[in-house]
Design an enzyme around this catalytic site. Sequence first.
Site, mmCIF file in Angstrom:
data_model
loop_
_atom_site.group_PDB
_atom_site.id
_atom_site.type_symbol
_atom_site.label_atom_id
_atom_site.label_comp_id
_atom_site.label_asym_id
_atom_site.label_seq_id
_atom_site.Cartn_x
_atom_site.Cartn_y
_atom_site.Cartn_z
ATOM 1 N N ASP A 103 77.313 21.798 -35.903
ATOM 2 C CA ASP A 103 76.183 20.867 -35.931
ATOM 3 C C ASP A 103 74.981 21.472 -35.218
ATOM 4 O O ASP A 103 73.860 21.438 -35.709
ATOM 5 C CB ASP A 103 76.552 19.504 -35.321
ATOM 6 N N ASP A 106 73.708 25.799 -29.033
ATOM 7 C CA ASP A 106 72.884 25.654 -27.839
ATOM 8 C C ASP A 106 72.965 26.977 -27.057
ATOM 9 O O ASP A 106 72.304 27.950 -27.421
ATOM 10 C CB ASP A 106 73.432 24.438 -27.071
ATOM 11 N N LYS A 134 69.101 26.132 -31.056
ATOM 12 C CA LYS A 134 68.163 26.103 -29.922
ATOM 13 C C LYS A 134 67.919 27.535 -29.446
ATOM 14 O O LYS A 134 68.608 28.025 -28.546
ATOM 15 C CB LYS A 134 68.743 25.256 -28.777
ATOM 16 N N PHE A 155 67.350 17.021 -25.948
ATOM 17 C CA PHE A 155 68.637 16.464 -26.343
ATOM 18 C C PHE A 155 68.468 15.629 -27.610
ATOM 19 O O PHE A 155 67.650 14.712 -27.664
ATOM 20 C CB PHE A 155 69.220 15.602 -25.218
ATOM 21 N N ASP A 162 76.162 13.375 -31.154
ATOM 22 C CA ASP A 162 76.407 12.160 -30.391
ATOM 23 C C ASP A 162 75.827 12.194 -28.987
ATOM 24 O O ASP A 162 75.551 13.249 -28.425
ATOM 25 C CB ASP A 162 77.916 11.925 -30.266
HETATM 26 P P1 IMP Z 1 77.018 25.619 -26.861
HETATM 27 O O1 IMP Z 1 78.432 26.043 -26.646
HETATM 28 O O2 IMP Z 1 76.220 25.622 -25.593
HETATM 29 O O3 IMP Z 1 76.313 26.348 -27.972
HETATM 30 O O4 IMP Z 1 77.053 24.087 -27.173
HETATM 31 C C1 IMP Z 1 77.357 23.568 -28.384
HETATM 32 C C2 IMP Z 1 77.791 22.119 -28.280
HETATM 33 O O5 IMP Z 1 77.058 21.376 -27.287
HETATM 34 C C3 IMP Z 1 77.504 21.447 -29.582
HETATM 35 O O6 IMP Z 1 78.560 21.618 -30.489
HETATM 36 C C4 IMP Z 1 77.294 20.008 -29.158
HETATM 37 O O7 IMP Z 1 78.518 19.340 -29.111
HETATM 38 C C5 IMP Z 1 76.718 20.089 -27.776
HETATM 39 N N1 IMP Z 1 75.242 19.948 -27.811
HETATM 40 C C6 IMP Z 1 74.322 20.890 -27.518
HETATM 41 N N2 IMP Z 1 73.074 20.418 -27.636
HETATM 42 C C7 IMP Z 1 73.206 19.120 -28.034
HETATM 43 C C8 IMP Z 1 72.242 18.083 -28.346
HETATM 44 O O8 IMP Z 1 71.007 18.244 -28.280
HETATM 45 N N3 IMP Z 1 72.777 16.884 -28.717
HETATM 46 C C9 IMP Z 1 74.112 16.659 -28.815
HETATM 47 N N4 IMP Z 1 75.042 17.596 -28.528
HETATM 48 C C10 IMP Z 1 74.589 18.821 -28.143
HETATM 49 MG MG MG Z 2 79.857 19.738 -31.146
#
Ligand code: IMP
Ligand code: MG
Length: 179
Positions: A103, A106, A134, A155, A162
């Site tokens: 989805d 980040d 991002k 966010f 969610d």
């Molecule tokens: P990463 O491992 O830091 O890339 O984080 C990924 C996960 O963080 C995603 O699969 C989401 O579940 C959550 N996440 C990151 N940013 C958002 C946001 O803006 N809204 C909701 N969930 C987020």
């Molecule tokens: Mg997720």
Amino acid sequence: MKTTEVHGKRFRLAIPEEQIKSSVLRLARKIDQDYAHKNPFFLAVLNGSFLFAADLLREVRTECEISFIRVSSYNGTSTTGVVSELMGLKEDIEGRHVIVLEDIIDTGNTLVKLQELLLAKKPASIRFGTLLFKPRAYTKDIPVDYVGMEVGNEFLIGYGLDYDGKARNLKDIYVLDEE
Ligand code: IMP
Ligand code: MG
């Protein structure tokens, strides 16, 4: 201005449904070009990617397959924030061209761990697709091949994303209103 309230916090419209649809369509056409006759194996990461995966797959014309995985970030009783386990992958992906669907990407921590866990299963290739990316938060070297839309570090909720379990059902994407 369209707004919504979730768990007492106010969110305002950031990406309308139509814009999501055109991004999804563009990604499907790109994947069709890149994966013709390769029978790609989509792996959608639950829960967040369920709507994106469902809408994308309906636009992909190339013969393909899909399955779903969850990742666990629990180490004993406390959350580590680092994905430690792959859950639910029953299919043999050895020799397959895998496209992981997220989805949102980040920091990229989830993606790095997913790649490590999936590479051990010897796929022919792995690429990553995400509806939202991002770039200013992303700290990893792994390329993200299919990006629906780049977003800032705010966010976001809706369309699968969610806030404490809520708001996944919204058709548009909303951003936390800081005011
Ligand atoms: P990463 O491992 O830091 O890339 O984080 C990924 C996960 O963080 C995603 O699969 C989401 O579940 C959550 N996440 C990151 N940013 C958002 C946001 O803006 N809204 C909701 N969930 C987020
Ligand atoms: Mg997720």
